[in-house]
Enzyme design. Structure first.
Site, PDB file in Angstrom:
ATOM      1  N   VAL A  42       0.878  -1.183   0.000  1.00 34.43           N
ATOM      2  CA  VAL A  42       0.000   0.000   0.000  1.00 34.43           C
ATOM      3  C   VAL A  42       0.910   1.226   0.000  1.00 34.43           C
ATOM      4  O   VAL A  42       1.708   1.406   0.932  1.00 34.43           O
ATOM      5  CB  VAL A  42      -0.922   0.021   1.241  1.00 34.43           C
ATOM      6  CG1 VAL A  42      -1.772   1.287   1.243  1.00 34.43           C
ATOM      7  CG2 VAL A  42      -1.819  -1.205   1.276  1.00 34.43           C
ATOM      8  N   ARG A  83       0.716   5.507  -0.966  1.00 35.41           N
ATOM      9  CA  ARG A  83      -0.240   6.565  -1.289  1.00 35.41           C
ATOM     10  C   ARG A  83       0.050   7.176  -2.656  1.00 35.41           C
ATOM     11  O   ARG A  83       1.212   7.234  -3.093  1.00 35.41           O
ATOM     12  CB  ARG A  83      -0.218   7.650  -0.210  1.00 35.41           C
ATOM     13  CG  ARG A  83       0.952   8.587  -0.327  1.00 35.41           C
ATOM     14  CD  ARG A  83       0.922   9.701   0.730  1.00 35.41           C
ATOM     15  NE  ARG A  83       1.758  10.808   0.314  1.00 35.41           N
ATOM     16  CZ  ARG A  83       2.452  11.577   1.137  1.00 35.41           C
ATOM     17  NH1 ARG A  83       2.411  11.361   2.440  1.00 35.41           N
ATOM     18  NH2 ARG A  83       3.171  12.570   0.665  1.00 35.41           N
ATOM     19  N   GLN A 105      11.420   0.380   1.380  1.00 27.54           N
ATOM     20  CA  GLN A 105      10.243  -0.480   1.203  1.00 27.54           C
ATOM     21  C   GLN A 105      10.508  -1.423   0.032  1.00 27.54           C
ATOM     22  O   GLN A 105      11.390  -1.172  -0.794  1.00 27.54           O
ATOM     23  CB  GLN A 105       8.996   0.375   0.910  1.00 27.54           C
ATOM     24  CG  GLN A 105       8.674   1.396   1.975  1.00 27.54           C
ATOM     25  CD  GLN A 105       8.059   0.787   3.221  1.00 27.54           C
ATOM     26  OE1 GLN A 105       8.756   0.123   3.977  1.00 27.54           O
ATOM     27  NE2 GLN A 105       6.786   1.013   3.452  1.00 27.54           N
ATOM     28  N   GLU A 158       2.850 -11.182  -1.541  1.00 28.34           N
ATOM     29  CA  GLU A 158       1.673 -10.946  -0.703  1.00 28.34           C
ATOM     30  C   GLU A 158       0.475 -11.775  -1.163  1.00 28.34           C
ATOM     31  O   GLU A 158      -0.378 -12.142  -0.355  1.00 28.34           O
ATOM     32  CB  GLU A 158       1.306  -9.458  -0.699  1.00 28.34           C
ATOM     33  CG  GLU A 158       2.134  -8.577   0.223  1.00 28.34           C
ATOM     34  CD  GLU A 158       3.524  -8.254  -0.310  1.00 28.34           C
ATOM     35  OE1 GLU A 158       3.868  -8.701  -1.427  1.00 28.34           O
ATOM     36  OE2 GLU A 158       4.281  -7.570   0.397  1.00 28.34           O
ATOM     37  N   GLU A 214      -1.440  12.332   7.196  1.00 33.05           N
ATOM     38  CA  GLU A 214      -0.726  11.049   7.245  1.00 33.05           C
ATOM     39  C   GLU A 214      -1.013  10.214   8.488  1.00 33.05           C
ATOM     40  O   GLU A 214      -1.678  10.638   9.418  1.00 33.05           O
ATOM     41  CB  GLU A 214       0.783  11.301   7.087  1.00 33.05           C
ATOM     42  CG  GLU A 214       1.275  11.088   5.668  1.00 33.05           C
ATOM     43  CD  GLU A 214       1.099   9.638   5.170  1.00 33.05           C
ATOM     44  OE1 GLU A 214       0.774   8.744   5.977  1.00 33.05           O
ATOM     45  OE2 GLU A 214       1.279   9.406   3.967  1.00 33.05           O
TER      46      GLU A 214
HETATM   47  C1  LIG Z   1      -3.233   3.292   4.380  1.00 31.97           C
HETATM   48  C2  LIG Z   1      -1.767   3.033   4.196  1.00 31.97           C
HETATM   49  C3  LIG Z   1      -0.985   3.942   3.511  1.00 31.97           C
HETATM   50  C4  LIG Z   1       0.380   3.721   3.339  1.00 31.97           C
HETATM   51  N1  LIG Z   1       1.137   4.609   2.622  1.00 31.97           N
HETATM   52  C5  LIG Z   1       2.427   4.325   2.374  1.00 31.97           C
HETATM   53  C6  LIG Z   1       3.192   5.149   1.508  1.00 31.97           C
HETATM   54  O1  LIG Z   1       2.693   6.123   0.953  1.00 31.97           O
HETATM   55  N2  LIG Z   1       4.500   4.825   1.269  1.00 31.97           N
HETATM   56  C7  LIG Z   1       5.073   3.735   1.866  1.00 31.97           C
HETATM   57  O2  LIG Z   1       6.249   3.450   1.617  1.00 31.97           O
HETATM   58  N3  LIG Z   1       4.369   2.938   2.711  1.00 31.97           N
HETATM   59  C8  LIG Z   1       3.063   3.208   2.954  1.00 31.97           C
HETATM   60  N4  LIG Z   1       2.334   2.389   3.758  1.00 31.97           N
HETATM   61  C9  LIG Z   1       3.011   1.308   4.486  1.00 31.97           C
HETATM   62  C10 LIG Z   1       3.277   0.133   3.616  1.00 31.97           C
HETATM   63  O3  LIG Z   1       2.115  -0.301   2.962  1.00 31.97           O
HETATM   64  C11 LIG Z   1       3.831  -0.995   4.455  1.00 31.97           C
HETATM   65  O4  LIG Z   1       5.036  -0.577   5.052  1.00 31.97           O
HETATM   66  C12 LIG Z   1       4.024  -2.274   3.672  1.00 31.97           C
HETATM   67  O5  LIG Z   1       4.734  -3.178   4.465  1.00 31.97           O
HETATM   68  C13 LIG Z   1       4.758  -2.003   2.386  1.00 31.97           C
HETATM   69  O6  LIG Z   1       4.860  -3.165   1.639  1.00 31.97           O
HETATM   70  P1  LIG Z   1       6.273  -3.864   1.468  1.00 31.97           P
HETATM   71  O7  LIG Z   1       6.622  -4.408   2.818  1.00 31.97           O
HETATM   72  O8  LIG Z   1       5.989  -4.907   0.483  1.00 31.97           O
HETATM   73  O9  LIG Z   1       7.195  -2.799   1.021  1.00 31.97           O
HETATM   74  C14 LIG Z   1       0.973   2.577   3.902  1.00 31.97           C
HETATM   75  C15 LIG Z   1       0.174   1.647   4.580  1.00 31.97           C
HETATM   76  C16 LIG Z   1      -1.183   1.860   4.709  1.00 31.97           C
HETATM   77  C17 LIG Z   1      -1.997   0.804   5.388  1.00 31.97           C
END
Ligand SMILES: Cc1cc2nc3c(=O)[nH]c(=O)nc-3n(C[C@H](O)[C@H](O)[C@H](O)COP(=O)(O)O)c2cc1C
Length: 506
Positions: A169, A171, A188, A231, A282
């Site tokens: 996820v 944004r 990430q 995932e 945020e």
């Molecule tokens: C509503 C929501 C918004 C998010 N926005 C961001 C974002 O803009 N950028 C980001 O890096 N992680 C964001 N995250 C966190 C990531 O989704 C989270 O760290 C997730 O583990 C990322 O996937 P990955 O582990 O495969 O990188 C958000 C999570 C949620 C639930």
């Protein structure tokens, strides 16, 4: 695992809505609501402190009978009851149970199934016909930099070497009718992919976003699933059945066949192509993530179901108002931490919890100590893990007599078991961290410059200090006895309770 979990494959967003409705968890909003600020305001006010319903907005200003999309769904996971339902548990399951089940699920794997087509292909929009504003994307908050179309979608990318997909996820904001700049951090998994595609000399990377499916998609995509594990496999474990995937029209990526909406395109990873994005209300409850140039999706195709339902979420938890991210993070960030501690070989962990108001930025770990330095081992393991990137800034460790779901109990342990002069407070300076935390100086939150944020992390070791000598005055214990009366004295006093009139209200 000892649990009454009965995994449910809801099928799609519509199946999930039916289940929520049957459980009395869904509120339909039939009156006209403006996508511009009003919808977001209602969503924020309605969510409460983990008490609000899921909301389906059926009548959105400017998106009437002939609109491409007319409904917005939000709040599906803004309370622990609905997270329990998604996990196949009773809605009444205690969050502690959800953490334990979450540990198991986040390590699970039921591989997806590729199918030739599905409802998401009912409409295919390409080229000049693409216009993101045809969807009722809310201006969630008045001071957001724009309309955020990506708030709770599953963003799919792939490793160019292994072809293993990642769903996260992240944004993203509508910059114009076919451009979506997103917030991408290098640490990430999407950031790992960006680095890999760049190192191969590419200026763009294929990307697809699935918006609106079973809420396990958002839950798992928002969780730090270990690198290399897709995932989709974990979502399969949550629902107890493979996710059916279809191939993109213009990208070699796979998305759920019954998703409501899929946006395909290419992410510009050459800094010269970056597009202005932000600010956004945020996770922290602050406007954070300032306006700056960011990698942007050049949309090449949108596919969607007939009469699709747009899925989004209002970000930002604060006292009295917990977001879906806050609620889900309290469970899966705790579950992830527990798995990290297990893998690191930290013994004696008996409970882990991240209160939803701060979404796992801080964490409490309960341990049964058997040797000196165990709390420090906990903090080191968490801070050294990739899952610690945007979480676990302040780690509190308590003994197993402290209920970590009780703020008062944790506070009491901090008051009387912490001595800063005895190395109970440890600071780990200058680590990676959440680039959205306003307690970090603005220049240190420049993710374009540094790749991620900067945190000075703290361990509060609120366990009884095993460095202290056993005290003969305390029967060989290190701490004095509690003032809790002896069981016999309690029983004797309870016997006289009614005779003394103590059971009657004054
Ligand atoms: C509503 C929501 C918004 C998010 N926005 C961001 C974002 O803009 N950028 C980001 O890096 N992680 C964001 N995250 C966190 C990531 O989704 C989270 O760290 C997730 O583990 C990322 O996937 P990955 O582990 O495969 O990188 C958000 C999570 C949620 C639930």
């Amino acid at each position: 695992m000892n649990t009454d979990r009965k995994p449910v494959a809801f099928g799609d967003l519509r199946g999930w809505l039916k289940a929520l409705d049957a459980a009395g968890e869904l509120q339909r909003v039939e009156g006209e609501v403006d996508w511009n600020v009003e919808l977001g305001t209602i969503a924020r006010l309605a969510q409460g402190a983990g008490t609000g319903p899921a909301l389906l907005f059926n009548n959105i200003r400017d998106y009437g009978a002939n609109a491409r999309c007319r409904q917005v769904f939000t709040g599906g996971l803004s309370n622990a009851r609905r997270v329990a339902m998604m996990m196949g548990l009773s809605p009444d399951a205690h969050p502690r149970e959800l953490v334990k089940v979450g540990r198991h699920l986040l390590n699970g794997s039921v591989p997806p199934k590729i199918v030739p087509t599905g409802p998401v292909k009912e409409n295919i929009v390409k080229g000049d016909d693409i216009d993101l504003t045809e969807f009722p994307v809310p201006q969630w908050n008045r001071s957001d930099g724009g309309r955020y179309i990506l708030t709770y979608g599953g963003v799919v990318t792939k490793d160019p070497d292994t072809d293993v997909m990642n769903v996260g996820v992240y944004r993203g904001m509508i910059a114009d009718k076919n451009t979506i700049p997103i917030l991408m951090w290098r640490a990430q998994h999407i950031g790992h992919h960006v680095t890999a595609w760049q190192q191969k000399g590419h200026k763009e990377m294929p990307i697809a976003v699935a918006i609106g499916w079973e809420d396990s998609l958002s839950f798992v995509a928002g969780s730090p699933v270990p690198k290399g594990l897709c995932e989709y496999d974990v979502i399969g474990a949550v629902r107890g059945a493979p996710v059916e995937l279809v191939k993109g029209e213009t990208v070699d990526l796979y998305v759920p066949a019954s998703a409501e909406i899929v946006i395909e395109g290419y992410l510009g990873i050459d800094p010269d192509s970056y597009v202005m994005e932000g600010p956004f209300a945020e996770i922290t409850g602050y406007y954070a993530g300032d306006r700056s140039p960011k990698p942007a999706i050049r949309v090449t195709c949108i596919t969607h179901r007939k009469d699709p339902i747009f899925r989004g979420t209002i970000e930002g938890s604060m006292p009295g108002s917990f977001s879906e991210n806050g609620t889900c993070s309290s469970i899966m960030r705790a579950a992830t931490a527990w798995n990290v501690l297990d893998r690191a070989g930290v013994p004696g962990v008996t409970d882990v919890w991240c209160p939803p108001v701060q979404a796992g930025v801080n964490i409490v770990v309960q341990i049964k100590q058997s040797y000196r330095g165990q709390a420090k081992q906990v903090a080191n393991a968490l801070w050294g893990s990739s899952a610690g990137h945007v979480r676990y800034k302040l780690v509190t460790v308590v003994d197993d007599d402290i209920d970590i779901h009780d703020y008062a109990a944790v506070d009491w342990a901090i008051a009387y078991r912490v001595n800063a002069g005895e190395e109970d407070i440890v600071i780990m300076p200058g680590t990676f961290g959440l680039g959205l935390d306003p307690s970090t100086r603005k220049r240190d939150r420049n993710t374009s410059l540094y790749g991620t944020g900067k945190w000075n992390r703290v361990l509060i070791d609120a366990t009884m200090n095993l460095d202290y000598d056993p005290d003969p005055d305390f029967g060989g214990a290190r701490f004095p006895p509690l003032v809790t009366p002896a069981p016999d004295d309690i029983a004797a006093a309870k016997k006289r309770w009614s005779e003394l009139g103590l059971d009657k209200k004054k």
